[in-house]
Motif scaffolding. Structure first.
Motif, short mmCIF file in Angstrom:
data_model
loop_
_atom_site.label_atom_id
_atom_site.label_comp_id
_atom_site.label_asym_id
_atom_site.label_seq_id
_atom_site.Cartn_x
_atom_site.Cartn_y
_atom_site.Cartn_z
N ASP A 342 0.83 -1.21 0.00
CA ASP A 342 0.00 0.00 0.00
C ASP A 342 0.87 1.25 0.00
O ASP A 342 0.56 2.23 -0.69
N GLU A 343 1.95 1.21 0.77
CA GLU A 343 2.85 2.36 0.82
C GLU A 343 3.55 2.57 -0.52
O GLU A 343 3.66 3.70 -1.01
N VAL A 344 4.02 1.46 -1.12
CA VAL A 344 4.67 1.56 -2.43
C VAL A 344 3.69 2.08 -3.48
O VAL A 344 4.02 2.94 -4.30
N ARG A 345 2.45 1.56 -3.44
CA ARG A 345 1.43 2.01 -4.40
C ARG A 345 1.12 3.49 -4.21
O ARG A 345 0.97 4.23 -5.18
N SER A 346 1.05 3.94 -2.95
CA SER A 346 0.77 5.34 -2.68
C SER A 346 1.90 6.23 -3.19
O SER A 346 1.65 7.27 -3.81
#
Length: 564
Positions: A342-346
């Motif tokens: 989720d952090e990488v996608r954000s």
């Protein structure tokens, strides 16, 4: 090994040249110090000792033995040449100084080959040989070992050689980091992301959603342990937790402060399951309750907590705790992977939004500005009798100006993000003020945000929903006033945008498309999108996330008071 082997050919000619130059130098210095050509046989012996290292530099036995032979011969030569120069009336230290510079050759070769342990061993053997040879060499009726000048010169050259070895090792490490270290993180990141993509496609439902994983875990726990309400909490920074998912008949205002005196804080700190007879909900203060708090630990890091509660006493004996921890162990790893993804996608999404904003600003926006300038030039050259042409150009200029304004607002929307320190309400307020001013709207703000934070992905979706609602009001409603309300008290959030325009029924098709996008975003974060007419005119768009018992109680009291 491959990297070392690939650089070896370039060091071999250098080592051979260094030996030849140093041999010539020490031969000259020895002849100058002793004025005796017979002493040059030590230099010849030194050259013979180093010959295998020159001819077979990569041999596992011959090369190291040759280098050790060099330092042994060097130690013997230094002692004997020093003794001969002393007998000739010259200070013994001068004789040793004539030979010892050659010590740099074998030590430097080991450093270039990254054999630092061998280099240290060579220095130790050289020191031992110098001391042993001096102990058996007689000068002025006593052992040479008692000559302070000789010992000082030997110590000086040994220290210089040691410093050279250390410096060479440091330079090698720096060069390795600069030469090989730079692309390594990218290669590792590529490998990991490729694996993550493959794994994600094989997961049930092909999802890496923290909320979905948390809800699935709570449903599994409900089967093995009595659960009247429960939640999965994760860290958000600032010493607080955020609610990823919760179950139960009523939504709960959970304790989310890690520095409070609570079972949640204890479980997080100790990484051990904790059973409490007290509810972990701030809104519940009476009745029999059993609470079980289990930390979700992936490796050595706590990524979250599971809290389940039952409205009975002693609902979680050790066997039940064991069954619960058997489920939370594997779930911790899944949740950590989802949070990281989720952090990488954000990060990737934000970077792409910034890239698109730059591309539009430097491309289409600049082209439209140039078109506007061209229309201005055409207007300046239109004859007075061509009034119809001038009106058409003015209309076209107004349209181009409108498109440029819309484009700039789109760029502002792309670049808008929830500041890590400012919070969601501040980001929504800034956007509403900017867009409202451009559209001639009077903006009324009502902001109520607690210090607790929502998950970053949830804040980003709420900001986009608010942006779409404000944009719809400016573009399609024909309104004069805009009311923006933002209430954030995790896990409860309410964002409301109202206008006094002509209502949602008269909106253009692209406005309805915007409403569909808002509904998709709200569903993604498990929120509720509400769209209703505003009295006496206009539209209200609201997105609600969770519920707040405290706020519901206040609203209920207010409604009762109004009824009386």
């Amino acid at each position: 090994m491959p990297a070392s082997t690939s650089r070896q050919p370039s060091t071999q000619p250098l080592a051979a040249a260094a030996r030849a130059v140093l041999l010539a130098l020490v031969a000259t210095l020895t002849l100058f110090a002793t004025r005796d050509a017979a002493q040059l046989w030590w230099i010849a012996l030194l050259g013979v000792a180093g010959l295998p290292a020159v001819l077979a530099p990569q041999h596992r036995l011959l090369a190291p033995i040759s280098r050790f032979a060099e330092v042994v011969v060097l130690g013997l030569a230094a002692s004997q040449v020093a003794a001969d120069t002393h007998l000739s009336g010259v200070t013994g230290g001068l004789g040793a100084s004539a030979v010892l510079p050659y010590l740099a050759v074998p030590v430097t070769v080991t450093a270039l080959s990254r054999r630092f342990r061998e280099g240290a061993a060579l220095l130790a053997v050289a020191a031992a040989t110098l001391l042993a040879s001096a102990a058996f060499t007689q000068v002025d009726g006593g052992p040479q070992l008692g000559q302070v000048g000789y010992l000082a010169v030997c110590a000086q050259w040994l220290i210089l050689a040691g410093l050279g070895l250390y410096t060479a090792g440091t330079l090698q490490r720096v060069m390795r980091v600069r030469g090989e270290g730079k692309p390594q993180p990218y290669a590792e990141a590529t490998r990991l992301l490729t694996q993550l993509r493959t794994v994600a496609r094989q997961l049930p439902g092909a999802t890496l959603d923290p909320g979905g994983i948390s809800e699935h875990l709570l449903e599994e726990l409900r089967v093995v342990a009595k659960t009247d309400r429960g939640a999965v909490l994760s860290a958000s920074g600032g010493g607080r937790l955020v609610v990823l998912a919760q179950i139960g008949a009523d939504r709960v205002d959970w304790e989310t402060t890690l520095d409070a005196d609570s079972a949640i804080a204890d479980a997080w700190a100790t990484q051990q399951p904790t059973v409490s007879a007290r509810s972990q909900a701030r809104s519940r203060h009476s009745g029999e309750v059993s609470a079980l708090i289990v930390p979700l630990v992936a490796g050595v890091r706590t990524v979250g907590l599971v809290v389940i509660e039952a409205d009975t006493a002693a609902a979680y004996p050790p066997p039940v705790v064991s069954r619960v921890t058997a489920l939370t162990g594997p779930a911790a790893l899944r949740l950590e992977a989802a949070l990281l993804f989720d952090e990488v996608r954000s990060l990737a999404t934000n970077e792409e939004r910034q890239r698109l904003a730059r591309e539009i600003h430097d491309g289409v926006a600049q082209e439209l500005v140039m078109v506007g300038y061209g229309i201005d030039n055409a207007l300046a050259t239109v004859h007075e009798d061509a009034e119809e042409t001038a009106d058409s150009l003015r209309t076209l200029r107004q349209e181009v100006t409108r498109v440029i304004t819309e484009l700039r607002l789109s760029l502002f929307e792309l670049r808008s993000e929830v500041d890590r320190h400012g919070g969601l309400a501040a980001a929504i307020a800034e956007y509403a003020r900017t867009v409202g001013a451009s559209g001639g709207l009077r903006v009324h703000l009502s902001l109520d945000e607690s210090t607790a934070r929502l998950p970053a992905a949830t804040e980003a979706e709420l900001l986009r929903i608010a942006q779409e609602a404000v944009t719809n009001a400016r573009k399609h409603a024909g309104a004069s006033n805009l009311w923006v309300t933002c209430e954030v008290d995790p896990p409860y959030t309410r964002i409301e945008v109202s206008d006094d325009g002509h209502g949602i029924g008269d909106q253009r098709p692209d406005g309805h498309y915007g409403l569909a996008i808002m509904a998709e975003r709200a569903e993604r974060i498990r929120g509720r999108l509400e769209i209703r007419p505003r009295q006496p005119s206009g539209t209200t768009v609201a997105v609600v996330l969770g519920s707040s018992p405290r706020r519901d109680k206040v609203r209920g009291s207010a409604a009762a008071a109004e009824g009386e």
